[in-house]
Design a protein around this motif. Structure first.
Motif, PDB file in Angstrom:
ATOM      1  N   UNK A 119      43.047  47.806  40.677  1.00 13.77           N
ATOM      2  CA  UNK A 119      43.772  46.628  41.084  1.00 13.77           C
ATOM      3  C   UNK A 119      43.078  45.377  40.540  1.00 13.77           C
ATOM      4  N   UNK A 120      43.728  44.152  40.286  1.00 14.39           N
ATOM      5  CA  UNK A 120      42.941  42.963  39.867  1.00 14.39           C
ATOM      6  C   UNK A 120      41.581  42.759  40.618  1.00 14.39           C
ATOM      7  N   UNK A 121      41.745  43.230  41.966  1.00  9.61           N
ATOM      8  CA  UNK A 121      40.279  42.951  42.905  1.00  9.61           C
ATOM      9  C   UNK A 121      39.121  43.747  42.635  1.00  9.61           C
ATOM     10  N   UNK A 122      39.545  44.926  42.117  1.00  7.89           N
ATOM     11  CA  UNK A 122      38.704  45.972  41.756  1.00  7.89           C
ATOM     12  C   UNK A 122      38.054  45.661  40.376  1.00  7.89           C
ATOM     13  N   UNK A 123      39.030  45.092  39.382  1.00 11.49           N
ATOM     14  CA  UNK A 123      38.480  44.716  38.263  1.00 11.49           C
ATOM     15  C   UNK A 123      37.457  43.527  38.372  1.00 11.49           C
ATOM     16  N   UNK A 124      37.617  42.714  39.318  1.00 10.90           N
ATOM     17  CA  UNK A 124      36.898  41.495  39.494  1.00 10.90           C
ATOM     18  C   UNK A 124      35.641  41.906  40.011  1.00 10.90           C
ATOM     19  N   UNK A 125      35.537  43.010  40.743  1.00  9.73           N
ATOM     20  CA  UNK A 125      34.306  43.622  41.237  1.00  9.73           C
ATOM     21  C   UNK A 125      33.162  44.171  40.230  1.00  9.73           C
ATOM     22  N   UNK A 126      34.109  44.426  39.420  1.00 14.92           N
ATOM     23  CA  UNK A 126      33.174  45.334  38.124  1.00 14.92           C
ATOM     24  C   UNK A 126      32.770  44.136  37.101  1.00 14.92           C
ATOM     25  N   UNK A 127      33.643  43.335  36.376  1.00 11.60           N
ATOM     26  CA  UNK A 127      33.414  42.756  35.277  1.00 11.60           C
ATOM     27  C   UNK A 127      32.296  41.706  35.394  1.00 11.60           C
ATOM     28  N   UNK A 128      31.960  41.096  36.418  1.00 13.04           N
ATOM     29  CA  UNK A 128      30.480  40.141  36.458  1.00 13.04           C
ATOM     30  C   UNK A 128      29.387  40.941  36.100  1.00 13.04           C
ATOM     31  N   UNK A 129      29.532  42.195  36.502  1.00 17.53           N
ATOM     32  CA  UNK A 129      28.287  43.022  36.629  1.00 17.53           C
ATOM     33  C   UNK A 129      27.862  43.817  35.303  1.00 17.53           C
ATOM     34  N   UNK A 130      28.790  43.788  34.305  1.00 19.54           N
ATOM     35  CA  UNK A 130      28.735  44.417  33.083  1.00 19.54           C
ATOM     36  C   UNK A 130      28.980  43.522  32.012  1.00 19.54           C
ATOM     37  N   UNK A 131      28.368  43.866  30.910  1.00 19.38           N
ATOM     38  CA  UNK A 131      28.745  43.028  29.688  1.00 19.38           C
ATOM     39  C   UNK A 131      29.708  43.706  28.863  1.00 19.38           C
TER      40      UNK A 131
ATOM     41  N   UNK B  36      45.202  47.401  29.617  1.00 17.43           N
ATOM     42  CA  UNK B  36      46.482  48.238  29.162  1.00 17.43           C
ATOM     43  C   UNK B  36      47.486  47.765  30.099  1.00 17.43           C
ATOM     44  N   UNK B  37      48.563  47.321  29.421  1.00 18.60           N
ATOM     45  CA  UNK B  37      49.626  46.536  30.091  1.00 18.60           C
ATOM     46  C   UNK B  37      50.041  47.178  31.341  1.00 18.60           C
ATOM     47  N   UNK B  38      50.541  48.559  30.952  1.00 20.42           N
ATOM     48  CA  UNK B  38      51.124  49.085  32.160  1.00 20.42           C
ATOM     49  C   UNK B  38      50.176  49.661  33.480  1.00 20.42           C
ATOM     50  N   UNK B  39      49.030  49.937  32.881  1.00 19.51           N
ATOM     51  CA  UNK B  39      48.165  50.354  34.060  1.00 19.51           C
ATOM     52  C   UNK B  39      47.852  49.343  34.867  1.00 19.51           C
ATOM     53  N   UNK B  40      47.756  47.814  34.290  1.00 20.79           N
ATOM     54  CA  UNK B  40      47.698  46.732  35.048  1.00 20.79           C
ATOM     55  C   UNK B  40      48.400  46.625  35.994  1.00 20.79           C
ATOM     56  N   UNK B  41      49.698  46.614  35.626  1.00 22.12           N
ATOM     57  CA  UNK B  41      51.067  46.399  36.117  1.00 22.12           C
ATOM     58  C   UNK B  41      51.216  47.316  37.362  1.00 22.12           C
ATOM     59  N   UNK B  42      50.875  48.512  37.138  1.00 22.96           N
ATOM     60  CA  UNK B  42      50.694  49.789  38.197  1.00 22.96           C
ATOM     61  C   UNK B  42      49.952  49.426  39.077  1.00 22.96           C
ATOM     62  N   UNK B  43      48.862  48.717  38.810  1.00 19.30           N
ATOM     63  CA  UNK B  43      47.774  48.511  39.765  1.00 19.30           C
ATOM     64  C   UNK B  43      47.961  47.354  40.659  1.00 19.30           C
ATOM     65  N   UNK B  44      48.910  46.671  40.581  1.00 12.21           N
ATOM     66  CA  UNK B  44      49.336  45.281  41.216  1.00 12.21           C
ATOM     67  C   UNK B  44      48.907  44.027  40.402  1.00 12.21           C
TER      68      UNK B  44
ATOM     69  N   UNK C 251      49.089  39.427  31.590  1.00 17.05           N
ATOM     70  CA  UNK C 251      49.065  38.264  31.078  1.00 17.05           C
ATOM     71  C   UNK C 251      47.998  37.224  31.882  1.00 17.05           C
ATOM     72  N   UNK C 252      47.903  37.394  33.041  1.00 18.09           N
ATOM     73  CA  UNK C 252      46.908  36.396  33.879  1.00 18.09           C
ATOM     74  C   UNK C 252      45.503  36.809  33.846  1.00 18.09           C
ATOM     75  N   UNK C 253      45.684  38.474  33.723  1.00 19.82           N
ATOM     76  CA  UNK C 253      44.176  39.183  33.760  1.00 19.82           C
ATOM     77  C   UNK C 253      43.436  38.737  32.236  1.00 19.82           C
TER      78      UNK C 253
END
Length: 273
Positions: A164-176, A182-190, A194-196
């Motif tokens: 999900x977007x929230x889970x992506x946000x939990x990861x991205x600030x912690x790693x470089x 992946x357009x379909x996986x992002x949609x399927x994850x809610x 384009x926004x991400x």
């Protein structure tokens, strides 16, 4: 932007059985013919391909064979896909050994990108420490790639701890590590791909395109599902992305060559509009 296609559609994806008892030997692999996949992808008009690490490893002792197939098809091996659990401390050394092997193969065959998925969901539930462990492991993956002149990027994926977007946000600030939307996986994850893309403009290193139908769930050729590719194209333009667009369709009921052609025609229309 150059257009490529993943070989996964020519047989789906399996893992090596030896990996059940020896993690260092666990590769992704498409069981279909890579010779057919390369020929079909070229005939559809793409100029690059992405392959799983296990399929590239099949040519480690006969590199001239794969290099010859690519040259005859006028295709570039753009990227190699690998992955791992990345949250279990005792496994990490062996998982990174395998990632290193995959990066060596990518460099050997001229690929530019190392694409990585992963982040295991524990039976007991995901903890905040799992995101910290995943982030730290992905930084090591980035080091492995950079030491070989490659760009590493992370691919959020269903069934991992980054859906999900929230889970992506939990990861991205912690790693470089870079971001491979992946357009379909992002949609399927809610999420809205384009926004991400706009949310992480400086992290986009590689892009996977596929379409999706949510009910009943199925991955589809481009233009046949619910993904708003016009907005994805606009977002990529806004962030200045000019790298590869790789179509990655997991499976297709008919001839995979037909699916590649459908997506190629859709992309040509999209990019010309």
């Amino acid at each position: 932007m150059d257009l490529g296609y993943h070989t996964i559609c020519w047989g789906g994806v399996v893992g090596d059985a030896t990996g059940v008892t020896s993690v260092k030997d666990l590769y992704y692999r498409t069981p279909g013919s890579m010779e057919t996949a390369i020929s079909d992808i070229s005939a559809a008009g793409y100029t690059g391909i992405e392959m799983f690490d296990g399929n590239v490893a099949d040519y480690a002792d006969q590199p001239d064979v794969l290099q010859g197939l690519l040259a005859a098809a006028s295709l570039e091996l753009v990227s190699v896909y690998t992955g791992g659990n990345f949250v279990y401390g005792d496994l990490l050394e062996d998982e990174l050994h395998r990632v290193s092997r995959s990066a060596d193969l990518a460099r050997q065959f001229g690929a530019r990108n190392l694409v990585v998925g992963g982040g295991a969901r524990r039976a007991s539930g995901t903890t905040e420490a799992d995101y910290a462990a995943l982030a730290a492991a992905l930084d090591q993956v980035t080091d492995i790639a950079e030491q070989r002149g490659l760009t590493a990027c992370y691919h959020p994926h269903l069934t991992t701890i980054v859906e999900s977007p929230d889970e992506l946000d939990r990861l991205m600030p912690r790693t470089r590590i870079g971001f491979c939307p992946d357009t379909a996986h992002l949609v399927a994850g809610g999420g809205d791909p384009a926004e991400l893309i706009r949310r992480y403009p400086d992290r986009i290193r590689h892009v996977h395109l596929k379409d999706v139908r949510l009910d009943p769930f199925a991955f589809l050729p481009l233009g046949q599902g619910v993904v708003d590719f016009s907005d994805v194209r606009a977002a990529l333009g806004e962030v200045g992305y000019d790298g590869w667009l790789i179509v990655e369709l997991d499976s297709y009921e008919g001839d995979p060559a037909e699916a590649a052609q459908i997506s190629k025609a859709y992309l040509e229309q999209l990019l010309a509009s």
